[in-house]
Structures are given as structure tokens and as C-alpha cells.
Design an enzyme around this catalytic site. Structure first.
Site, PDB file in Angstrom:
ATOM      1  N   HIS A  37     -31.748  61.035 -62.639  1.00  0.00           N
ATOM      2  CA  HIS A  37     -32.002  61.847 -63.888  1.00  0.00           C
ATOM      3  C   HIS A  37     -30.675  62.741 -63.996  1.00  0.00           C
ATOM      4  O   HIS A  37     -30.377  63.157 -65.225  1.00  0.00           O
ATOM      5  CB  HIS A  37     -33.208  62.809 -63.406  1.00  0.00           C
ATOM      6  N   GLN A 153     -37.680  50.456 -72.034  1.00  0.00           N
ATOM      7  CA  GLN A 153     -38.252  51.833 -72.942  1.00  0.00           C
ATOM      8  C   GLN A 153     -37.250  52.363 -73.736  1.00  0.00           C
ATOM      9  O   GLN A 153     -37.368  52.899 -74.726  1.00  0.00           O
ATOM     10  CB  GLN A 153     -38.643  52.690 -71.797  1.00  0.00           C
TER      11      GLN A 153
HETATM   12  P1  AMP Z   1     -39.001  59.417 -65.522  1.00  0.00           P
HETATM   13  O1  AMP Z   1     -38.764  60.533 -64.881  1.00  0.00           O
HETATM   14  O2  AMP Z   1     -38.939  58.308 -64.393  1.00  0.00           O
HETATM   15  O3  AMP Z   1     -39.675  58.899 -66.559  1.00  0.00           O
HETATM   16  O4  AMP Z   1     -37.286  59.014 -66.097  1.00  0.00           O
HETATM   17  C1  AMP Z   1     -36.776  59.924 -67.103  1.00  0.00           C
HETATM   18  C2  AMP Z   1     -35.483  59.317 -67.490  1.00  0.00           C
HETATM   19  O5  AMP Z   1     -34.625  59.163 -66.386  1.00  0.00           O
HETATM   20  C3  AMP Z   1     -35.744  57.953 -68.011  1.00  0.00           C
HETATM   21  O6  AMP Z   1     -34.859  57.844 -69.279  1.00  0.00           O
HETATM   22  C4  AMP Z   1     -35.171  56.768 -67.217  1.00  0.00           C
HETATM   23  O7  AMP Z   1     -34.743  55.557 -67.625  1.00  0.00           O
HETATM   24  C5  AMP Z   1     -34.206  57.608 -66.395  1.00  0.00           C
HETATM   25  N1  AMP Z   1     -33.888  57.164 -64.997  1.00  0.00           N
HETATM   26  C6  AMP Z   1     -34.718  57.205 -64.071  1.00  0.00           C
HETATM   27  N2  AMP Z   1     -34.234  56.637 -62.865  1.00  0.00           N
HETATM   28  C7  AMP Z   1     -32.859  56.433 -63.088  1.00  0.00           C
HETATM   29  C8  AMP Z   1     -31.861  55.708 -62.392  1.00  0.00           C
HETATM   30  N3  AMP Z   1     -31.905  55.379 -61.241  1.00  0.00           N
HETATM   31  N4  AMP Z   1     -30.548  55.859 -63.313  1.00  0.00           N
HETATM   32  C9  AMP Z   1     -30.479  56.324 -64.268  1.00  0.00           C
HETATM   33  N5  AMP Z   1     -31.344  56.588 -65.232  1.00  0.00           N
HETATM   34  C10 AMP Z   1     -32.561  56.835 -64.293  1.00  0.00           C
END
Ligand code: AMP
Length: 277
Positions: A37, A153
């Protein structure tokens, strides 16, 4: 850093920012923040833009038998991290207010929604589209940042913006992994030590097969072998293991830009990842 919960307060604040020529960069999240994030937050940094991070565990993208009630929440820790990054606004929408917020038009169906995660989690992309539409309607960001980790997504949101003729630019950010190659995810918090080791092993196994997938159009035997290896190392179930082009279409030529997409379950934890081929 301002923490705002009310939609009208947020909109007033943004109005003032936009009046003085600031652009708005939005990073939507469900919290339990990690370095993945934070890399999005860093990518969104720009001299003439303010950065808003939204934290909202969106009930619409969970089905009744999924992990909504146990989804990790680490709000104090999240705010501390975001403050350190000098984020301008953290938007913590109120559940009822965001639920009542009306979208005035029909959200389109997209063909890419029906593949991969859309097959096993049919509620997921409709839920994601709904919350992102609400956030984009409320905030009207100039740019919004999404992780490559959730590649499908990212594509769905990009396609949605195109269909809805939105001006928001969707920026894709690379996947952040731990030292063993496991993609960071809030759901990794569910894994015990043994399960985490298994999850880290996936990366190693997949990587061994990538050169084969790179050089071959017919990959049936390769994917079968990889699946066998994954099961041998204790993966409980494989939801999908597929190669598609970066537009989620069938690969036709060896030099088509492709990715391997994988979703597995370790115990009751579902993990997804994807790799450039
Ligand atoms: P989430 O809180 O899981 O809904 O993720 C929020 C955002 O963070 C989304 O755009 C995810 O794709 C991105 N995200 C989650 N994990 C990672 C990661 N390991 N590397 C890069 N972006 C991430």
C-alpha cells in the site's frame, strides 16, 4: 494529515484544494496497510497534487461465507504509517453514509469481470465497481493508484473508467514482495508460520516454470506439472492457474505480452498473484 469521515466535509476540503490549483490523487484501500500500500502512496506523490488514502472494508465485495468479519483492522498503525508518508487526507467513510450514497447511473457489466476471480467470486467485481464508482463520484480524483498485485481489478477499473468516460487516470503500480517473493497482502496476516512458508514456496515454484511458459504456446503439460508441485508442497486447493494476455484474452503468439495468474487456498486463506511471462 487530516482524517475525514463525513462525505460533505471531504468535498468542501477538496473544493478548496482544487480552487488553488491542486490535483487530487486517490489511493483506495481496505486498510491493514503494508509496504505494498505504501508503495502506492509513494507513487502518488506529486508537487501539485494532494494525496487521499481511503480506508474502507467494503462489505459488497465479500460473499456471506467469506472473511468480512475477520478482515484485519489496524487503523492506529495505518494512520501512523500514512502520517509518516505525509499523506494529506485519510478518508474513513462512515459505513451507513457510504451505503446510502446513491449512484445516479447504471454501472456497466464488463466481459473481463467474468474470468479468473470473477468466476469463483461473482460478487467481487460488482462490489469493487460499486465502491470505486462511489469514491470517484465523491472525490473526482485526477489520478487513482492501483496495485499490479490485483491485476484483474486494475483492468476492471481501467475499463470501467473508459466506459463511463471518466477523466481519472488509472495508474498501475508494481507488486511489492517480501524477501522470499511472497506478494504482500493484508490476508497474509491470517497465515501461521507453516502456512507462510508454503505461500512463499509458491513464488519459487512458479518462477521455475516461467522460462517454459515463455518459450511454449502449448502449456497444458507445464501447468499440470506446476499444479502437481504446488499440491505436493501442501497447497490445499488451486482456484485457477492460467496464462492470459495482459488484456485477459487468449494468448495467440509467443511474443504476446502475457501473465500467469494464480489463485490458491492455504488452509482457509485465499491468495492471488500474477507474474509477467
Ligand atoms: P487492498 O487494501 O488489499 O484492497 O489493496 C489496496 C490497493 O493496494 C490495491 O490497489 C492493491 O492492488 C494494492 N496492493 C495490495 N497489495 C499490494 C502489493 N503487495 N504490492 C503493490 N500493491 C498492492
Amino acid at each position: 494529515m487530516r482524517v475525514i469521515k463525513q462525505i460533505s466535509k471531504l468535498q468542501l476540503n477538496l473544493l478548496n484544494q482544487k480552487k488553488i490549483g491542486k490535483k487530487v490523487h486517490l489511493i483506495p484501500t481496505m486498510g491493514a496497510l503494508h509496504d505494498g500500500h505504501i508503495s502506492l502512496v509513494k507513487s502518488a506523490k506529486a508537487k501539485k497534487a494532494i494525496r487521499i488514502v481511503s480506508i474502507f472494508v467494503n462489505p459488497d465485495q465479500f460473499s456471506p461465507n467469506e472473511d468480512l468479519n475477520k478482515y484485519p483492522s489496524t487503523i492506529k498503525h495505518d494512520l501512523k504509517l500514512l502520517k509518516k508518508e505525509r499523506v494529506d487526507i485519510v478518508f474513513l467513510p462512515n459505513k451507513d453514509e457510504i451505503k446510502k450514497y446513491k449512484i445516479k447511473y447504471k454501472i456497466p457489466n464488463l466481459s473481463i469481470e467474468n474470468k479468473l476471480c470473477g468466476k469463483t467470486r461473482p460478487h467481487f467485481f460488482p462490489g469493487v465497481k460499486k465502491i470505486v464508482t462511489k469514491l470517484f463520484d465523491i472525490i473526482e480524483p485526477d489520478k487513482s493508484f492501483f496495485g499490479e498485485k490485483d491485476y484483474q481489478q486494475y483492468l476492471v477499473i481501467k475499463e470501467l473508467c473508459k466506459k463511463m468516460k471518466r477523466k481519472t487516470v488509472i495508474v498501475k503500480c508494481r507488486t511489492i514482495r517480501d524477501q522470499k517473493g511472497l506478494a504482500l497482502s493484508s490476508r497474509n496476516n491470517y497465515l501461521n508460520e507453516k502456512e507462510k512458508k508454503m505461500a512463499q514456496k509458491i513464488n519459487q515454484l512458479v518462477k521455475q516454470f516461467l522460462p517454459f511458459f515463455r518459450k511454449n504456446l502449448k502449456v497444458g503439460t507445464g501447468t499440470q506439472m506446476l499444479k502437481k508441485d504446488l499440491y505436493k508442497h501442501g497447497i490445499d486447493s488451486i482456484d485457477y492457474l492460467k496464462i492470459f494476455t495482459e488484456q485477459l484474452t487468449t494468448r495467440k503468439k509467443l511474443n504476446d505480452k502475457c501473465r500467469l495468474f494464480i489463485a490458491v487456498k492455504i488452509g482457509s486463506t485465499r491468495l492471488i498473484d500474477n507474474y509477467k511471462i
